[in-house]
Enzyme design. Structure first.
Site, short mmCIF file in Angstrom:
data_model
loop_
_atom_site.label_atom_id
_atom_site.label_comp_id
_atom_site.label_asym_id
_atom_site.label_seq_id
_atom_site.Cartn_x
_atom_site.Cartn_y
_atom_site.Cartn_z
N ASP A 1 30.16 32.64 51.55
CA ASP A 1 31.07 33.44 50.74
C ASP A 1 30.48 34.83 50.51
O ASP A 1 29.28 34.97 50.25
CB ASP A 1 31.22 32.70 49.40
N GLU B 1 31.84 35.14 55.55
CA GLU B 1 32.95 35.96 55.10
C GLU B 1 32.37 37.36 54.97
O GLU B 1 31.69 37.67 53.99
CB GLU B 1 33.48 35.48 53.74
C1 GLC Z 1 35.55 34.83 48.32
C2 GLC Z 1 36.42 33.61 48.15
C3 GLC Z 1 37.31 33.81 46.96
C4 GLC Z 1 36.44 33.99 45.73
C5 GLC Z 1 35.46 35.12 45.94
C6 GLC Z 1 34.39 35.11 44.89
O1 GLC Z 1 36.24 35.95 48.67
O2 GLC Z 1 37.13 33.37 49.33
O3 GLC Z 1 38.20 32.75 46.79
O4 GLC Z 1 37.23 34.25 44.62
O5 GLC Z 1 34.79 35.02 47.17
O6 GLC Z 1 33.53 34.03 45.07
#
Ligand code: GLC
Length: 548
Positions: free
Chosen positions: A227, A292
Site C-alpha cells: 500500500d 501501489e
Molecule cells: C491505499 C488504499 C486505500 C487506503 C489508502 C491509505 O491507497 O488502496 O484504500 O485508503 O491506501 O491506506
C-alpha cells in the site's frame, strides 16, 4: 485432491472436477506470475460466512471454486488484520494477526491451503506507510517522547512562529499534521490522523517489516501488495511542497492534494532502497512484490520496477480516469514501453468508481469497459480484476450514509452480488454497508445462466489468454493506426485491435490469414483482401485475432 478434503467452505455450484496440486516452486523456470491474471478481493464486501454482515476469510475460501472457474490465477486480499477500522483495515494495529471481524489465523491457513489445492496463489496487502493510531508502536511512541519507539514515527516541532510544521496535506483532507498536546509536537499522516506515518529512515522500522514479510511467507503467501509504496520515505528536512494551483473552500480533498507538487512527501528516490531490501528478503522469483506506486508516468513509475526493485507496480490511471480514448491510447503505449513487464494493469479497484460508471454508465459504459479489459490483458505484467468487474457492475447505490472518509469510494465497495435476495447472497445478516440489492442480471447466478453476460465474456477472455499465450508472452510490436482512438498490437501469432472511437472502423491487418478468437461485445468480421485481411470492428470494441 478429493472434493471432501477441501473443507466445508467450498461452494458446490462452482466445483470443478480437477484441481492442480499445490504449485511446486522448484520446478519453475520463470516466476509464477508470468502470464498470471489476478483478482482483487475487497474482504469486507466479498463473502460473509458467519452472518455478521462483514466479509471474511472463510467466505473467500467458499468462493475459490468460483474464482477457479473464472480462470484467475492469483487472489489479492485487502487488509484483514486487527484494526480499529478508521479506513476499513488500512489502519493496522497488528501486522501479524487476523481481525475477529474477518476470522482467525486458522481460517487464513485454511483459505491459503484450499487456494493452493486449486493451483491458486494468494497475495496479502501490507500497509508500510502508516500504522493505526492504536498500534502498540504508536501508543508507546506517544506516551514516551524520549523512549525508543518515538523515532518509529515522523514527529516535528511547530513552525518557528507556531503552527503547522509545513504545508503538507493529507489525502483525506486537512493538514498532514496533528498536534500531540502532551509533547507539543505534531505527528505526520498522509491519510487520517488515526493513520500515523512510519519513519522509514529508522532501521528498527525496516527490520520489523522484514520480519512481517517473513511471517506471512512462512504461512504460505505467494506475494505482497504494498500500500502507498510511493509514500514511505519523506524529505529529511520536511520542506514545504511547491503549490501549483490555488486552494478553494469547496474542493474535494483529492483536488486540494493535487494543488501541490508532492516533491517532498511522495516519490522520494530512496524508496527504491526499501524495495531492493524486500526483494532480498523475499527471494528473486517466488514471491511477487507488487506496489501501489502512484508516481508520474511513464518514467517515474518505471523507476519502481527497475531491476532489483519491485517486480511490478499498479498503473492506477486506467482505474481512475473517465472515458477519454486518445489519452487512454497514449497512456497505454507510453507506460507499456517504459516498463513492458513491470506494470500491473488495472481497470478498477476498491478506491474509485467502477469503470462502467466512470466510462459513462449503462450499455455504453459496459461496452467501453469490456473493450478496455481486452487491451489490458494483452500488455504484459499481471493484470488484476477487481471483484464484480467481471460482472460489468456499475457502482452500487447506497441507501445509508457514506462510510468513506472521502465519500467517493462507497459505490465500488457494496457487497459482491452472488445471487438473489435482500443482500444478493453476500451475507445471511445485515451487510456493513446498506445498498440497493442488485437485479438478477447483475448477479453471478443470473449471469451464469446467460451466455451473453459479461461474466462469460471475461471468462472467455481469460481462457483465450491461456489458450494463446503469445497474447502476453511474445514480444510486443505496436501496429500503425491512422486513427488516434484505435490501438493495435502484434505479439507473435496474435494481434489485438481496440477501437475506442465512437464509430465503427476497418483495420488493415498484417499479411497472412487471420481468425477472430475473441471479441469484447459486438461482432467483428474479417474481410479478405488481396494484400492482407481487413478487420471490420464496431465502435468501442476490441478483438483478439490469431494467424491461421
Ligand atoms: C491505499 C488504499 C486505500 C487506503 C489508502 C491509505 O491507497 O488502496 O484504500 O485508503 O491506501 O491506506
Amino acid at each position: 485432491m478429493e472434493q471432501s478434503q477441501r473443507g466445508a467452505a467450498a461452494d458446490a455450484s462452482f466445483s470443478n472436477s480437477e484441481h492442480s496440486e499445490r504449485p511446486e516452486h522448484s520446478e519453475q523456470v520463470e516466476p509464477w506470475w508470468r502470464g498470471a491474471v489476478g483478482y482483487e478481493v475487497y474482504v469486507r464486501s466479498f463473502a460473509d460466512s458467519d452472518g455478521d454482515g462483514v466479509g471474511d476469510l472463510l467466505g473467500i475460501a467458499g468462493k475459490l471454486d468460483y474464482l477457479e472457474w473464472l480462470g484467475v490465477d492469483v487472489v489479492w486480499i485487502t487488509p484483514f488484520y486487527p484494526s480499529p477500522g478508521h479506513d476499513h483495515g488500512y489502519d493496522v494495529s497488528d501486522y501479524c494477526g487476523v481481525s475477529p471481524r474477518h476470522g482467525t489465523l486458522a481460517d487464513f491457513d485454511t483459505m491459503v491451503a484450499e487456494a493452493h489445492d486449486r493451483g491458486l496463489r494468494v497475495m496479502v496487502d501490507i500497509v508500510p506507510n502508516h500504522t493505526s493510531i492504536e498500534h502498540p508502536w504508536f501508543v508507546s511512541a506517544r506516551c514516551d517522547p524520549s523512549g525508543p519507539d518515538r523515532d518509529r514515527y515522523i514527529w516535528a516541532d511547530p513552525a518557528p512562529g507556531g503552527g503547522l510544521p509545513n504545508n503538507w496535506l493529507s489525502h483525506f483532507g486537512g493538514p498532514a499534521w496533528t498536534l500531540d498536546e502532551a509533547s507539543g509536537q505534531y505527528w505526520c499522516h498522509l491519510f487520517l490522523p488515526e493513520q500515523p506515518d512510519l519513519n522509514w529512515r529508522n532501521p528498527a522500522v525496516r527490520d520489523d517489516f522484514d520480519s512481517i514479510l517473513r511471517w506471512w511467507m512462512e504461512r504460505g503467501v505467494d506475494g505482497f501488495r504494498f500500500d502507498v509504496a510511493h509514500g514511505m520515505v519523506k524529505d529529511e528536512q520536511l520542506r514545504d511542497n511547491p503549490q501549483i494551483a490555488p486552494l478553494k473552500d469547496d474542493m474535494h480533498p483529492f483536488e486540494a492534494f493535487a494543488a501541490f507538487e508532492h516533491r517532498h512527501d511522495l516519490d522520494q528516490l530512496s524508496n527504491t532502497e526499501i524495495f531492493e531490501r524486500w526483494k532480498r528478503v523475499c527471494g528473486p522469483d517466488q514471491v511477487l512484490l507488487l506496489g501501489e506506486a502512484n508516481a508520474p508516468w511513464p518514467d517515474g513509475m518505471a523507476r519502481y520496477v527497475a531491476p532489483g526493485a519491485l517486480d511490478q507496480a499498479f498503473f492506477l490511471r486506467t482505474a481512475i480516469m473517465g472515458w477519454s480514448p486518445e489519452l487512454l491510447v497514449q497512456m497505454v503505449r507510453s507506460m507499456h514501453d517504459a516498463a513492458p513487464e513491470g506494470v500491473s494493469w488495472v481497470l478498477s479497484n476498491h478506491d474509485r468508481p467502477r469503470p462502467v460508471t466512470r466510462f459513462g454508465g449503462g450499455e455504453a459504459g459496459l461496452r467501453r469497459s469490456l473493450a478496455m479489459s481486452v487491451l489490458l490483458m494483452a500488455l504484459g505484467g499481471t493484470p488484476f480484476i477487481y471483484q464484480g468487474e467481471e460482472l460489468g457492475l456499475p457502482d452500487g447505490v447506497l441507501r445509508g450514509g457514506s462510510h468513506d472518509p472521502v465519500e467517493i469510494r462507497d459505490g465500488c465497495r457494496t457487497p459482491m452480488p452472488w445471487g438473489s435476495g435482500a443482500c444478493n447472497g453476500f451475507s445471511a445478516g445485515t451487510p456493513w454497508i446498506d445498498s440497493e440489492p442488485r437485479p438478477d442480471e447483475q448477479t453471478v447466478a443470473g449471469q451464469r445462466r446467460d451466455p451473453d453476460a459479461p461474466l462469460h465474456r471475461y471468462r472467455s477472455l481469460l481462457a483465450a489468454r491461456k489458450q494463446h499465450p503469445d497474447m502476453w508472452r511474445a514480444p510486443l510490436r505496436w501496429l500503425d493506426s491512422a486513427d488516434p482512438q484505435v490501438i493495435a498490437l502484434r505479439r507473435g501469432g496474435v494481434a489485438v485491435v481496440a477501437n475506442l472511437s465512437p464509430a465503427g472502423t476497418v483495420f488493415q491487418l498484417d499479411s497472412g490469414g487471420w481468425q477472430i478468437v475473441y471479441q469484447s461485445r459486438d461482432a467483428c468480421s474479417i474481410i479478405p483482401a488481396g494484400d492482407g485481411d481487413v478487420l471490420s470492428i464496431p465502435a468501442e470494441t476490441a478483438a483478439v485475432l490469431k494467424t491461421l
